[in-house]
Design a protein around this motif. Structure first.
Motif, short mmCIF file in Angstrom:
data_model
loop_
_atom_site.label_atom_id
_atom_site.label_comp_id
_atom_site.label_asym_id
_atom_site.label_seq_id
_atom_site.Cartn_x
_atom_site.Cartn_y
_atom_site.Cartn_z
N ILE A 1 2.49 -24.85 4.48
CA ILE A 1 3.35 -25.40 3.17
C ILE A 1 3.29 -26.73 3.39
CG2 ILE A 1 5.47 -25.27 2.37
CD1 ILE A 1 5.75 -22.57 3.10
N GLU A 2 3.43 -27.42 4.59
CA GLU A 2 3.56 -28.71 4.98
C GLU A 2 2.19 -29.48 4.58
OE1 GLU A 2 4.73 -29.01 8.94
OE2 GLU A 2 7.00 -28.52 8.30
N TRP A 3 0.98 -28.81 4.71
CA TRP A 3 -0.38 -29.06 4.84
C TRP A 3 -0.58 -29.31 3.24
CZ3 TRP A 3 -5.03 -28.02 2.25
CH2 TRP A 3 -5.97 -28.83 2.67
N LEU A 4 -0.35 -28.08 2.62
CA LEU A 4 -0.55 -28.10 1.17
C LEU A 4 0.42 -29.37 0.45
CD1 LEU A 4 -0.29 -24.41 0.59
CD2 LEU A 4 -2.28 -25.77 0.11
N ARG A 5 1.54 -29.52 0.64
CA ARG A 5 2.35 -30.50 0.22
C ARG A 5 1.84 -31.89 0.52
NH1 ARG A 5 8.13 -27.77 1.62
NH2 ARG A 5 8.48 -26.71 -0.59
N ARG A 6 1.42 -32.23 1.78
CA ARG A 6 0.80 -33.50 2.16
C ARG A 6 -0.48 -33.78 1.28
NH1 ARG A 6 1.11 -32.25 7.06
NH2 ARG A 6 -1.00 -31.95 7.65
N HIS A 7 -1.33 -32.66 1.07
CA HIS A 7 -2.65 -33.07 0.31
C HIS A 7 -2.53 -32.86 -0.99
CE1 HIS A 7 -3.87 -32.51 4.56
NE2 HIS A 7 -4.79 -33.39 4.39
N LEU B 1 -4.52 -19.49 8.18
CA LEU B 1 -3.33 -19.63 8.91
C LEU B 1 -3.58 -19.23 10.44
CD1 LEU B 1 -0.97 -17.61 6.33
CD2 LEU B 1 -1.43 -20.17 6.62
N ALA B 2 -4.60 -18.27 10.68
CA ALA B 2 -4.88 -18.18 11.91
C ALA B 2 -6.18 -17.60 12.11
CB ALA B 2 -4.09 -17.07 12.65
N THR B 3 -7.00 -17.40 13.23
CA THR B 3 -7.96 -17.05 13.66
C THR B 3 -8.16 -15.67 14.63
OG1 THR B 3 -8.98 -18.66 14.81
CG2 THR B 3 -9.22 -18.70 12.74
N ASN B 4 -6.93 -15.12 14.96
CA ASN B 4 -6.95 -13.97 15.88
C ASN B 4 -8.00 -13.05 15.47
OD1 ASN B 4 -4.26 -15.39 15.80
ND2 ASN B 4 -3.95 -14.24 17.54
N ARG B 5 -8.47 -12.37 16.66
CA ARG B 5 -9.63 -11.26 16.55
C ARG B 5 -8.77 -10.00 16.13
NH1 ARG B 5 -14.39 -13.18 18.81
NH2 ARG B 5 -14.04 -15.31 19.99
N THR B 6 -7.69 -9.77 17.07
CA THR B 6 -7.07 -8.33 16.70
C THR B 6 -5.75 -8.64 17.16
OG1 THR B 6 -7.31 -8.15 19.11
CG2 THR B 6 -9.11 -7.27 17.68
N PRO C 1 -2.00 -23.33 -3.85
CA PRO C 1 -2.83 -22.25 -2.94
C PRO C 1 -3.22 -21.26 -3.81
CG PRO C 1 -0.34 -22.15 -2.93
CD PRO C 1 -0.39 -23.37 -3.65
N HIS C 2 -4.63 -20.74 -3.30
CA HIS C 2 -5.20 -19.74 -3.72
C HIS C 2 -4.85 -18.75 -2.48
CE1 HIS C 2 -7.74 -16.49 -5.56
NE2 HIS C 2 -8.07 -16.32 -4.30
N LEU C 3 -3.81 -17.52 -2.89
CA LEU C 3 -3.34 -17.01 -1.58
C LEU C 3 -4.29 -15.58 -1.47
CD1 LEU C 3 0.36 -17.26 -2.15
CD2 LEU C 3 -1.02 -18.61 -0.61
N LEU C 4 -4.70 -15.51 -0.03
CA LEU C 4 -5.15 -14.31 0.30
C LEU C 4 -4.31 -13.99 1.61
CD1 LEU C 4 -7.14 -11.98 0.35
CD2 LEU C 4 -8.98 -13.39 1.44
N ALA D 1 -6.69 -24.72 -2.87
CA ALA D 1 -6.80 -24.67 -1.46
C ALA D 1 -6.92 -23.02 -1.09
CB ALA D 1 -6.20 -25.46 -0.42
N VAL D 2 -7.75 -22.46 -0.62
CA VAL D 2 -7.65 -20.94 -0.42
C VAL D 2 -7.06 -21.04 0.71
CG1 VAL D 2 -9.20 -18.90 0.20
CG2 VAL D 2 -9.74 -20.40 -1.66
N VAL D 3 -5.85 -20.05 0.86
CA VAL D 3 -5.24 -19.88 2.16
C VAL D 3 -5.32 -18.49 2.70
CG1 VAL D 3 -2.73 -20.04 3.02
CG2 VAL D 3 -3.61 -21.67 1.48
N VAL D 4 -5.76 -18.22 3.93
CA VAL D 4 -6.06 -16.87 4.32
C VAL D 4 -5.08 -16.64 5.36
CG1 VAL D 4 -7.74 -15.24 5.17
CG2 VAL D 4 -8.62 -17.19 3.64
N GLY D 5 -4.49 -15.60 5.29
CA GLY D 5 -3.71 -15.03 6.59
C GLY D 5 -3.93 -13.32 6.55
N ASP D 6 -3.18 -12.62 7.38
CA ASP D 6 -3.28 -11.34 7.64
C ASP D 6 -2.64 -10.52 6.50
OD1 ASP D 6 -3.68 -8.74 8.28
OD2 ASP D 6 -1.95 -8.90 10.04
N ALA D 7 -3.66 -10.49 5.26
CA ALA D 7 -3.22 -9.94 4.24
C ALA D 7 -3.13 -8.27 4.43
CB ALA D 7 -4.37 -10.05 3.06
#
Length: 257
Positions: A75-81, A138-143, A85-88, A107-113
């Motif tokens: 949210i802070e990044w989107l406001r600053r830039h 939002l993250a790149t965790n594998r599992t 958001p296009h939310l996934l 900006a495409v925002v990807v989280g654990d959908a």
């Protein structure tokens, strides 16, 4: 000397709605030792208010400034830039991004959908990226450890699919981003070298924290931990401990040094 403690939530403090044995008492011991705490979670399925309420129900009170989540960073990044958001993301998280519809571009925002991941939703995100939208993960965790106790696919697999298809690399806002760890320390007047991270993810929590310059990072055997995780990523954990209670023993022994 240790002067600040960063704690992961899922797998360290709790498993879903269930507190991990001894975690609440360990957190109290850290507070009684006057060590400032920050809870740095890559959870992207729940809004902040729900996370705080879940912890309170476990007897763990967390102040607003003590909790950092990737959604908050996004949210802070989107406001600053100036981006909309296009939310996934998981449907439960979408309300967190309300009021950001007026950005100059997307900006495409990807989280654990979760179940919202599917061909159609991924393809819509891909087409936005192809049209020039920024790419935010939002993250790149594998599992992650799922409700049935087994490991399930986390956000990273879907971020990787979009990265492969679009030829674009994302801005990663949660762990293992160095900025995420350092932002947790920003208001504590504590250099990274005097802080310790406790997590159950050897890659995002532990190697990420050490790569960000933290002085120590402890890997617990709870949560998603599987035997051998401590040898799979570089930098390796400063120590492998049974749980948060054991991590607290380790920390307090060194905080008093």
């Amino acid at each position: 000397m240790i002067r600040a403690v960063l704690l992961d939530l899922l797998g360290v403090v709790c498993d879903g709605d269930t507190p991990i044995a001894g975690a609440a008492k360990a957190i109290k011991r850290l507070r009684d030792a006057a060590l400032p705490l920050r809870f740095v979670s890559n959870t992207t399925r729940s809004p902040r208010s729900k996370i705080v309420a879940q912890l309170a129900a476990m007897g763990i009170k967390v102040a607003d400034e003590e909790l950092l989540t990737p959604a908050q960073a996004a949210i802070e990044w989107l406001r600053r830039h100036g981006r909309q958001p296009h939310l996934l993301v998981h449907p439960d998280l979408e309300a967190e991004f309300s009021g950001l519809e007026g950005g100059s571009s997307k900006a495409v925002v990807v989280g654990d959908a979760g179940e919202a991941f599917g061909y159609a939703s991924l393809n819509r995100a891909f087409r936005e990226l192809s049209a020039g939208a920024d790419f935010v993960a939002l993250a790149t965790n594998r599992t992650f450890k799922d409700a049935d106790g087994q490991l399930s696919l986390d956000t990273g697999a879907f971020v990787a699919a979009l990265e492969f298809a679009s030829g674009r690399s994302p801005v990663v806002l949660g762990k293992p981003s160095a900025d995420f760890f350092l932002s947790a320390l920003a208001d504590l007047n504590c250099p990274a070298t005097d802080a310790v991270m406790v997590g159950d993810d050897a890659e995002s929590d532990v190697a990420g924290a050490l790569s960000a310059g933290l002085g120590a990072a402890l890997l617990v055997r709870t949560g998603k931990y599987r035997p051998g995780d401590e040898t799979r990523f570089d930098p390796a954990p400063t120590a492998l401990v049974d749980d948060l209670a054991a991590a607290t023993d380790w920390i307090l022994n060194r905080a008093a040094a």
